[in-house]
Design a protein around this motif. Structure first.
Motif, PDB file in Angstrom:
ATOM      1  N   TRP A   1      30.986 101.145  18.401  1.00 50.82           N
ATOM      2  CA  TRP A   1      31.437 100.478  19.711  1.00 50.82           C
ATOM      3  C   TRP A   1      33.005 100.357  20.199  1.00 50.82           C
ATOM      4  CZ3 TRP A   1      28.373  99.993  22.871  1.00 50.82           C
ATOM      5  CH2 TRP A   1      26.195 100.199  22.973  1.00 50.82           C
TER       6      TRP A   1
ATOM      7  N   GLU B   1      33.787 102.691  22.527  1.00 50.74           N
ATOM      8  CA  GLU B   1      33.192 102.912  24.134  1.00 50.74           C
ATOM      9  C   GLU B   1      34.119 101.567  24.633  1.00 50.74           C
ATOM     10  OE1 GLU B   1      30.759 104.521  25.179  1.00 50.74           O
ATOM     11  OE2 GLU B   1      30.695 105.643  23.048  1.00 50.74           O
ATOM     12  N   ASP B   2      34.755 100.644  24.138  1.00 52.17           N
ATOM     13  CA  ASP B   2      34.903  99.585  24.798  1.00 52.17           C
ATOM     14  C   ASP B   2      36.030  99.681  24.601  1.00 52.17           C
ATOM     15  OD1 ASP B   2      33.230  97.433  24.150  1.00 52.17           O
ATOM     16  OD2 ASP B   2      33.785  96.776  22.486  1.00 52.17           O
TER      17      ASP B   2
ATOM     18  N   GLY C   1      31.172  89.958  25.520  1.00 48.47           N
ATOM     19  CA  GLY C   1      31.332  90.950  26.368  1.00 48.47           C
ATOM     20  C   GLY C   1      30.306  91.085  27.027  1.00 48.47           C
TER      21      GLY C   1
ATOM     22  N   MET D   1      34.114  94.175  30.932  1.00 53.27           N
ATOM     23  CA  MET D   1      35.101  95.499  30.883  1.00 53.27           C
ATOM     24  C   MET D   1      36.483  94.754  29.367  1.00 53.27           C
ATOM     25  SD  MET D   1      36.013  97.768  34.152  1.00 53.27           S
ATOM     26  CE  MET D   1      36.810  99.365  33.085  1.00 53.27           C
TER      27      MET D   1
ATOM     28  N   LEU E   1      37.608  92.921  26.172  1.00 54.74           N
ATOM     29  CA  LEU E   1      37.962  93.636  24.687  1.00 54.74           C
ATOM     30  C   LEU E   1      37.235  92.728  23.326  1.00 54.74           C
ATOM     31  CD1 LEU E   1      41.086  96.007  25.280  1.00 54.74           C
ATOM     32  CD2 LEU E   1      38.840  96.805  25.322  1.00 54.74           C
TER      33      LEU E   1
END
Length: 524
Positions: free
Chosen positions: A129, A132-133, A232, A237, A239
């Protein structure tokens, strides 16, 4: 001439007259031959070992060939981290000098020969992930203008230059969230000296994320600011970064994770799953969110039984009484434990999952850095948010009538926490997130006049009480002898879609079972 006796052994008289011969005469020939063979084998093994030791102590030109894989030739299995043969280097802690000079030591190691580090395991799957982040900045990079805009709601900015940390504080965080977050990053720099790239890291210690996705979408939208925080959700968005409690939460007496993880593992052994109370258990502060106040309606009473035992936590009273009723390792007493969010995500999730109990997870709206690696019906049982009482009632009834399957769910969760959320992996997640983040910078990070150097001494030497105790207990003694775990590759779109679809299908399956259960009970 030595006299011999023809007794089938052919041994001289002075040997036959000794005490050992008197013993040997009682044994059969086959027994003696077996003993003699064993002696020869042991002698050969001893000679081989002595030869290896001699060869390994010869000049260095022979060592690379002879010592390669000498310590452990087993293949790595799963997430196993190999034992390391190298001596651990410890970085001294010098509060005496710091108290006199008020400056950070100049002898910190800021580099380490990576070739000297032992190989590491593959990171747990939830590390994927990270890709993705960081995807919003993957192709545009991170500019100074983006970082400056992240300051709007932040508590601090930490600049890392040449392996050292410099702090610029904007606003003090609630309790010691910022203190122990910073402390954790300093331990990362001690663990992997010189391996974390230069960067400017802006951090917001408030629970809920604040960088909305829709604000930074479209052709005319500004580029998003990279803002770090503890959780999140699907429409922001921010982090996600490991929360402060991994290094301790002094205000509520929650110990550093390394210590607490061992205590939770021991606490699991005090009462077997079958001997635990067959109800759902929750203890916390219901005042922080309406959803928790709604949960309290599911408590047992004279007129209802929803299979739930729910308790409001009074932290003020607990503090006065020495936290006797809030020891987390003593709360693994029920077959089922409820997790429910507060104002946002809650640090309690990892403690609940670690209990061997089936985690009854009320539908969450937020995630932290590791929870995206959890799967319904494997690590937890999903609970409806809008019909909690019935959902909990059904989950407990199902588990009590499917004991083996329920125990497997509880055990899978606690194994995940013990093996894939050990402190080694918390540091490695931090490392890979920051390493990937630092590589996206399009400018050279620099210090503002307000920034001051931050080091272990500048934090722990002035700390007091439980705060200092937890810092010392979570102190990284020196550089790691193993490399960070190896990052798994990013998801390709089909596999990511399949994973998310699989989770949704499991939740829908539970909702279908639950509906059938209540339809049947309404008719009867």
């Amino acid at each position: 001439m030595v006299e011999h006796e023809n007794n089938g052994w052919g041994l001289p008289r002075h040997f036959r007259d000794g005490i050992w011969w008197q013993f040997i005469k009682t044994l059969s020939r086959s027994t003696v031959l077996v003993v003699f063979s064993v002696v020869l084998i042991v002698g050969a093994l001893f000679y081989t070992r002595m030869l290896d030791t001699h060869l390994l102590s010869r000049d260095s030109s022979t060592k690379p060939l002879l010592t390669s894989k000498i310590y452990d030739t087993r293949p790595f299995l799963g997430h196993e981290i190999p034992k390391n043969p190298h001596n651990q280097i410890e970085i001294p802690l010098d509060c005496n000098t710091h108290n006199l000079t008020k400056s950070c030591p100049t002898n910190y190691p800021t580099t380490k020969d990576n070739d000297d580090l032992s190989p590491s395991a593959t990171c747990p799957d939830y590390f994927r992930w990270i890709h993705e982040d960081l995807r919003p900045w993957a192709h545009i990079g991170i500019t100074k203008e983006m970082v400056d805009r992240a300051k709007e709601t932040a508590n601090f900015k930490l600049v890392i230059l040449n392996g050292k940390a410099y702090l610029e504080t904007y606003e003090k965080a609630f309790q010691t969230r910022d203190t122990f977050t910073l402390w954790g990053i300093l331990q990362l720099l001690r663990r992997y000296p010189g391996m974390v790239p230069d960067m400017e890291l802006v951090f917001d210690c408030v629970d809920w994320p604040v960088v909305p996705m829709d604000r930074y979408s479209g052709p005319d939208a500004m580029d998003p600011p990279p803002l770090f925080r503890y959780c999140g959700n699907d429409v922001t968005m921010d982090l996600v970064f490991p929360d402060w409690s991994f290094w301790g939460w002094p205000e509520v007496n929650i110990k550093p994770w390394d210590i607490l993880l061992r205590e939770l593992k021991e606490g699991n052994t005090r009462k077997s799953w079958l001997n635990r109370e067959p109800y759902g258990y929750w203890k916390g502060n219901p005042e922080v969110a309406e959803t928790r106040q709604d949960l309290m309606k599911c408590n047992v009473s004279d007129t209802q039984e929803w299979n739930a035992r729910l308790y409001a936590q009074d932290w003020g009273k607990e503090s006065q009484q020495g936290y006797k009723q809030s020891d987390l390792a003593s709360q693994c007493t029920h077959r089922y434990k409820v997790y429910i969010e507060g104002s946002a995500w809650s640090v309690s999730e990892k403690y609940i999952l670690a209990c061997d109990s089936v985690t009854l997870l009320v539908k969450p709206h937020y995630y932290d850095f590791f929870t995206r690696g959890l799967n319904p019906l494997h690590h937890y049982w999903p609970i409806k948010e809008d019909d909690k009482c019935k959902s909990i009632k059904y989950a407990v009834d199902w588990g009590n009538s499917h004991k083996e399957e329920a125990q497997n769910i509880g055990k899978a969760a606690s194994n995940f926490i013990q093996e894939e959320l050990k402190m080694d992996y918390v540091y490695d997640y931090m490392f890979h997130l920051l390493n990937s983040y630092g590589k996206l910078f399009t400018y050279t990070p620099s210090l503002s006049p307000e920034a001051t150097e931050l080091c272990v001494e500048s934090m722990v030497c002035k700390a007091e009480g439980r705060e200092k105790k937890f810092m010392m207990e979570s102190l990284v003694k020196g550089p790691s002898n193993t490399k960070p775990c190896t990052m798994p590759p990013p998801y390709d779109p089909p596999s990511l879609h399949a994973q998310l679809k699989g989770k949704n299908s499991s939740i829908e399956q539970v909702e279908s079972w639950e509906k059938s259960y209540w339809d049947k009970n309404m008719k009867s």
